[in-house]
Design an enzyme around this catalytic site. Structure first.
Site, PDB file in Angstrom:
ATOM      1  N   ASP A 257      -2.504  -0.326   6.328  1.00 44.89           N
ATOM      2  CA  ASP A 257      -3.411  -0.750   5.262  1.00 44.89           C
ATOM      3  C   ASP A 257      -2.895  -2.000   4.556  1.00 44.89           C
ATOM      4  OD1 ASP A 257      -5.069   1.298   5.892  1.00 44.89           O
ATOM      5  OD2 ASP A 257      -4.725   2.489   4.082  1.00 44.89           O
TER       6      ASP A 257
ATOM      7  N   HIS B 271      -5.419   4.630   6.411  1.00 44.40           N
ATOM      8  CA  HIS B 271      -4.736   5.586   5.534  1.00 44.40           C
ATOM      9  C   HIS B 271      -3.287   5.822   5.966  1.00 44.40           C
ATOM     10  CE1 HIS B 271      -8.509   6.228   3.534  1.00 44.40           C
ATOM     11  NE2 HIS B 271      -9.085   6.610   4.655  1.00 44.40           N
TER      12      HIS B 271
ATOM     13  N   ASP C  18       0.860  -1.184   0.000  1.00 45.93           N
ATOM     14  CA  ASP C  18       0.000   0.000   0.000  1.00 45.93           C
ATOM     15  C   ASP C  18       0.895   1.232   0.000  1.00 45.93           C
ATOM     16  OD1 ASP C  18      -2.914   1.026   0.382  1.00 45.93           O
ATOM     17  OD2 ASP C  18      -1.744   2.190   1.817  1.00 45.93           O
TER      18      ASP C  18
ATOM     19  N   GLU D  50       0.847   5.742   0.252  1.00 45.12           N
ATOM     20  CA  GLU D  50       0.143   7.009   0.457  1.00 45.12           C
ATOM     21  C   GLU D  50       0.780   8.033  -0.476  1.00 45.12           C
ATOM     22  OE1 GLU D  50      -2.505   7.113   2.205  1.00 45.12           O
ATOM     23  OE2 GLU D  50      -2.238   5.114   3.081  1.00 45.12           O
TER      24      GLU D  50
END
Length: 531
Positions: free
Chosen positions: A151, A146, A11, A13
């Protein structure tokens, strides 16, 4: 080939949604072997531009957190080494891969598996496929959202839970998904193929016995019972519904309150229900306005069900919105189920375009590579899985209905009059449109929308058949819908467009008349000349 339970869940961001404009600010990854986490990767990444404020609100990441972080060029080598040789898994993985490809300058991350795509196949009727929805569905705990590593952890857990569901897929469905997925370029093909190999390698004595799920189209025709009737020609032939009985059901300690503790007596509801009952009995037209909180749906459903049972005639309930249809069918009607001492049946009937056409569907999947876009092909396995679970064939019950419309696949597989071959259809006995219409003929209550009512009027009763009682809820929308079906509208631009279709000199002569003129000129050239 790695087993499905050996993978790396990733994952990231970012500072935004566009990989060509925005940057990665955090990378998280979890390495799983044989279903167990063996290593984790987590790094902050310092962007070249300022961190947007809304990203800080969403993730909690601040400029201070990124101050000592390395650049994406410094971070990527260790990340690529961490995932090397493993199947990559992620939620909406295309988003993550697009950013990683843009940052790394390479295009090969294998065929990553998307948990969102897998969820559409395994849970075709789930209302949402967001990671939060899957966390809720599987009753998982996610203390922080998040943030990349957290995540990635929960995505790995979701993927493992769904692997358990793959092991329980019926053989017939598994083979169909493999056949379809092989033509779509899906990153899930290897996962399903591995499950098929696992089953073929298992000894017969120890193999899990899987009973194929019966397709909805194979359900017996008497699924909805039998409720035949004829429309009566004289109102005096109808047995009257007792207004006092209807009132008694709505009183404190009445039928509804005895079966449902939260039910409360409401004078406005009782008054409306009695007036509607009178209208049913006397074949009167009633125009009523009910304020919020009166409980109008129960007020008209009570006399409607009783009238339908006593007269053996269907009652139509027409609404303007899908939400009200679902409230009536899934909430209000079951509420009445325990009150009456007789079973009654209700059906939601929609326009044929809402239902899948088995003939179009089966023809399309055989030619999907030639005629479908990549986005359309990606939705074929979820539709196939939904077909093994649905009873109604109503495409709007899928959790990915909006995607069907947006990609254009809906228009390729739904039922439509122009492509229906009727009695010549090889799947006519399993046709969902025919089945729901037969069910509607046997039901007490038929829930439709205003558009279908007026469409039925235009077709002279070809859709709904005969009925003498109808309730219009959300009636303030009737005029607009009626105008669309029963009225005629025109404008300057519409007239001009129609005339241009006939003939126009814009950018050269074109239109139907121009084509006919050209044909006539060609024909004249071939005629013999006479003196």
């Amino acid at each position: 080939m790695h087993k499905p339970d050996t993978f790396v869940s990733i994952d990231i961001e970012t500072t935004g949604l566009d990989s060509s404009l925005h940057e990665i600010i955090e990378i998280g990854a979890v390495k799983v072997e044989a279903g167990k986490t063996i290593a984790e990767f987590s790094e902050m990444v310092k962007p070249e531009r300022q961190l947007p404020e809304y990203i800080t609100r969403l993730t909690g990441i601040t400029e201070h957190d990124l101050r000592n972080a390395g650049s994406i060029r410094q971070t990527l080598p260790s990340f690529l080494d961490f995932v090397s040789g493993y199947k990559i898994v992620g939620h909406n993985i295309g988003f993550d891969v697009s950013f990683l490809r843009a940052a790394a300058g390479i295009g090969n991350f294998g065929a990553p598996a998307d948990t969102c795509e897998l969820a559409r196949i395994l849970l075709p009727m789930l209302h949402s496929y967001s990671l939060d929805s899957l966390i809720e569905f599987f009753s998982l705990t996610a203390e922080i959202r998040h943030r990349a590593l957290h995540d990635a952890r929960v995505t790995a857990e979701v993927f493992l839970r769904m692997l358990d569901m793959v092991r329980l897929l019926p053989d017939t469905l598994l083979n169909e998904i493999i056949r379809i997925s092989s033509r779509t370029g899906s990153g899930l093909f290897d996962l399903f193929q591995a499950q098929l190999i696992e089953r073929s390698d298992a000894p017969l004595s120890g193999r899990m016995k899987l009973r194929p799920m019966e397709k909805a189209a194979g359900q017996p025709d008497n699924l909805f019972g039998d409720f035949s009737r004829e429309i009566k020609e004289h109102k005096d032939d109808y047995p009257e519904v007792d207004q006092q009985y209807v009132e008694s059901l709505l009183l404190d300690n009445g039928g509804l309150s005895r079966h449902h503790e939260a039910f409360e007596e409401r004078p406005g509801q009782i008054s409306l229900a009695k007036r509607i009952t009178r209208s049913f009995n006397k074949s009167e037209i009633l125009l009523a306005e009910a304020g919020t909180g009166i409980g109008k749906s129960i007020a008209y459903l009570l006399p409607a069900v009783l009238f339908a049972e006593f007269s053996q005639e269907r009652v139509i309930i027409s609404t303007n919105t899908k939400n009200l249809q679902e409230q009536l069918f899934f909430k209000d009607i079951p509420l009445l189920g325990a009150v009456f001492d007789f079973p009654f049946r209700a059906v939601i009937l929609k326009g044929r375009g809402n239902y899948i056409c088995l003939n179009r569907w089966l023809r399309l999947i055989e030619t999907s590579e030639q005629y479908l876009t990549k986005q359309e092909r990606a939705l074929l396995p979820p539709v196939a899985a939904w077909l093994h679970a649905t009873i109604s064939g109503d495409l709007s019950e899928t959790g990915f209905f909006n995607m069907l419309g947006e990609t254009g696949l809906l228009d390729r597989i739904n039922s439509e009059t122009i492509s229906c071959v009727g009695a010549r259809c090889p799947h006519r006995d399993k046709c969902f449109v025919n089945r729901v219409r037969r069910a509607a003929q046997r039901a007490h209550i038929i829930i439709v929308n205003h558009s279908l009512v007026f469409s039925d009027m235009v077709s002279e009763g070809m859709v709904l058949g005969g009925y003498s009682r109808i309730v219009f809820d959300e009636a303030h929308n009737l005029e607009r819908v009626a105008m669309r079906f029963l009225g005629v509208t025109f404008s300057y631009y519409r007239i001009r467009r129609t005339l241009n279709h006939l003939f126009s000199k814009s950018e050269g002569s074109h239109g139907i008349l121009a084509i006919l003129d050209a044909w006539a000129q060609e024909m004249v050239k071939g005629w013999p000349e006479y003196e």
